[in-house]
Design an enzyme around this catalytic site. Structure first.
Site, mmCIF file in Angstrom:
data_model
loop_
_atom_site.group_PDB
_atom_site.id
_atom_site.type_symbol
_atom_site.label_atom_id
_atom_site.label_comp_id
_atom_site.label_asym_id
_atom_site.label_seq_id
_atom_site.Cartn_x
_atom_site.Cartn_y
_atom_site.Cartn_z
ATOM 1 N N ASP A 11 -10.310 -10.718 6.113
ATOM 2 C CA ASP A 11 -11.659 -10.995 5.600
ATOM 3 C C ASP A 11 -11.935 -12.505 5.672
ATOM 4 O OD1 ASP A 11 -12.257 -8.290 5.058
ATOM 5 O OD2 ASP A 11 -13.253 -8.804 3.168
ATOM 6 N N LYS B 216 5.609 -14.368 1.611
ATOM 7 C CA LYS B 216 5.531 -15.021 0.294
ATOM 8 C C LYS B 216 6.867 -14.876 -0.416
ATOM 9 C CE LYS B 216 3.352 -16.846 -3.288
ATOM 10 N NZ LYS B 216 2.850 -18.224 -3.338
ATOM 11 N N TYR C 143 0.829 -1.217 0.000
ATOM 12 C CA TYR C 143 0.000 0.000 0.000
ATOM 13 C C TYR C 143 0.862 1.266 0.000
ATOM 14 C CZ TYR C 143 -4.343 -2.558 1.255
ATOM 15 O OH TYR C 143 -5.446 -3.379 1.279
ATOM 16 N N ASP D 130 -0.386 -18.317 0.717
ATOM 17 C CA ASP D 130 -1.395 -19.202 0.105
ATOM 18 C C ASP D 130 -1.715 -20.366 1.046
ATOM 19 O OD1 ASP D 130 1.239 -19.981 -0.363
ATOM 20 O OD2 ASP D 130 0.925 -20.602 -2.442
ATOM 21 N N ASP E 166 -4.937 -7.473 4.920
ATOM 22 C CA ASP E 166 -6.273 -7.056 4.464
ATOM 23 C C ASP E 166 -7.080 -8.279 4.030
ATOM 24 O OD1 ASP E 166 -8.397 -5.392 3.466
ATOM 25 O OD2 ASP E 166 -7.618 -5.778 1.460
HETATM 26 C C1 IPM Z 1 -9.806 -2.481 5.182
HETATM 27 C C2 IPM Z 1 -10.197 -1.945 3.833
HETATM 28 C C3 IPM Z 1 -9.177 -0.936 3.340
HETATM 29 C C4 IPM Z 1 -7.832 -1.644 3.261
HETATM 30 C C5 IPM Z 1 -9.516 -0.336 1.982
HETATM 31 C C6 IPM Z 1 -10.900 0.231 1.975
HETATM 32 C C7 IPM Z 1 -8.494 0.641 1.524
HETATM 33 O O1 IPM Z 1 -10.398 -2.980 2.929
HETATM 34 O O2 IPM Z 1 -9.615 -1.670 6.105
HETATM 35 O O3 IPM Z 1 -9.719 -3.701 5.331
HETATM 36 O O4 IPM Z 1 -7.562 -2.355 2.292
HETATM 37 O O5 IPM Z 1 -7.057 -1.476 4.185
HETATM 38 MN MN MN Z 2 -10.344 -4.961 3.858
#
Ligand code: IPM
Ligand code: MN
Ligand code: NAD
Length: 360
Positions: free
Chosen positions: A249, A188, A138, A221, A245
């Site tokens: 999720d 990785k 990032y 992975d 990130d």
């Molecule tokens: C998160 C979000 C952000 C990230 C995006 C919206 C830039 O997905 O906080 O997980 O990738 O950090």
């Molecule tokens: Mn996110």
């Protein structure tokens, strides 16, 4: 009476809906505690602000935010404003300029929360992700050459500084040591032959300072697979910005859903305010219906209390969330319930008030 000044950036979509509930809960906890209070200042920044002013926040926005003890953020991004603009000019700029280099994201399956993994013991899903939050993939460094031409080239550079890599890994070791848990690094190096080879090397170096911390290292992975097939392997986890990130999720999916996943963007030196937010986005598909799940933003409010040193009240909120999940009758539709956002917040406040009375 100690007063904490909180900047609220409720943002877009369901952001304002879920933040309202977090504010209610924070005020309730402060009232019960009796020795501190919150002073909330609302900033109307986000995509609507952008459509009126052509920018995501006021020109002196970062200067204004500096004066606060913490930032409480809902979500940013809405159709109509390109995501790379809305996120870079608000959320990401705050994380970077306020040097919030530690992103703490618990992946803990509370009792009562739905888990799609049938062959896994519930108590085995208890991880603490520590995601590098200011550089890496990032970094924002790159270029777009010969735009629209046949020889068009796009560069997106990962930036892994010695300082940035060492400090996040050291923070993770300190956390693992304090908690008496193992630390897993996720990288990785087989494909990313500079950045991740360096990451692994730094992990190895720093690990020598912490002989008491048991360590593991996985390729990302394999880690994604193991989080689902054998989640107990992961206790404290340290990883890069993009991997963190994505994997959080995955974590959200196995620990009750995205409506429950919270994150704290911490500047450990406390030179700048830290920022607390749900992991989810603005959920445009359900925005305005009053059905967004507020539990993630409420969980992040509990992380704010931890940050201020009120761990007992932070825990009180998590315990109340757990009780609400066990009860199971005041949940939003993403959790297979039919309650509204504010009904969930109200029920949670009742639970907190009752448990407080019982404890006295
Ligand atoms: C998160 C979000 C952000 C990230 C995006 C919206 C830039 O997905 O906080 O997980 O990738 O950090
Ligand atoms: Mn996110
Ligand atoms: P999202 O998290 O907004 O939504 C993904 C899915 O999960 C949707 O179906 C949504 O309805 C559901 N969902 C998310 N949070 C929920 C909640 N609290 N209660 C119930 N359901 C919930 O992710 P997306 O759709 O990929 O992104 C939408 C926008 O949000 C984009 O502009 C994206 O860039 C932005 N975004 C912002 C942040 C942030 O501000 N931290 C994080 C992620 C995405």
């Amino acid at each position: 009476m100690k007063k904490y000044k909180i900047a609220v950036i409720a943002g877009d979509g369901i952001g304002p809906e879920v933040i309202d509930e977090g504010v209610k809960v924070l005020n309730k906890v402060a009232a019960l505690a009796g020795n501190f209070e919150f002073d909330f200042t609302y900033f109307p920044w986000g995509c609507e602000f952008y459509s009126e002013h052509g920018k995501m926040m006021a020109d002196d926005g970062m200067e204004l935010l500096k004066a606060f003890d913490a930032i409480y953020l809902g979500a940013v991004g809405f159709p109509g404003v390109p995501d790379h603009i809305s996120l870079w000019d608000l959320l990401l700029i705050i994380r970077k300029e306020f040097d919030q280099y530690v992103n703490i994201r618990p992946v803990k399956l509370l009792e009562g929360a739905h888990c799609p993994l049938s062959e896994v013991n519930r108590e085995d899903i208890d991880m603490l992700f520590i995601r590098e939050n200011t550089e890496g993939e990032y970094s924002g460094a790159g270029d777009w050459l010969f735009k629209g031409k046949e020889n068009e080239v796009v560069l997106q550079n990962g930036v892994f500084s010695r300082k940035g890599t060492e400090r996040i890994i050291r923070y993770a070791f300190e956390t693992a040591k304090k908690q008496g848990r193992s630390l897993t690094s996720i990288s990785k190096a087989n494909a990313l032959n500079y950045s991740m080879v360096f990451w692994d090397q730094v992990f190895e170096e720093v690990s020598k300072e912490y002989p008491e911390v048991e360590t593991s290292s996985y390729l990302v992975d394999a880690a994604a697979m193991l989080m689902i097939s054998d989640p107990k392997r992961f206790e404290v986890v340290v990883t890069s910005n993009l991997f963190g990130d994505i994997l959080t999720d995955v974590g959200a999916a196995i620990a009750g859903g995205i409506g429950l996943a919270a994150g704290a963007n911490i500047n450990p030196e406390r030179e700048f305010p830290s920022m607390f937010e749900p992991v989810h986005g603005s959920a445009p598909d359900i925005a305005g219906q009053g059905i967004g799940n507020p539990l993630a933003s409420i969980w992040s409010a509990s992380q704010m209390l931890d940050h201020f040193g009120y761990e007992q009240y932070g825990k009180m909120i998590i315990d109340a969330i757990e009780q609400l999940l066990i009860e199971g009758h005041t949940l939003t539709p993403d959790m297979r319930g039919s309650a509204s956002t504010s009904e969930v917040g109200d029920r949670l406040i009742d639970i907190i008030a009752t448990s407080q009375t019982l404890n006295v």
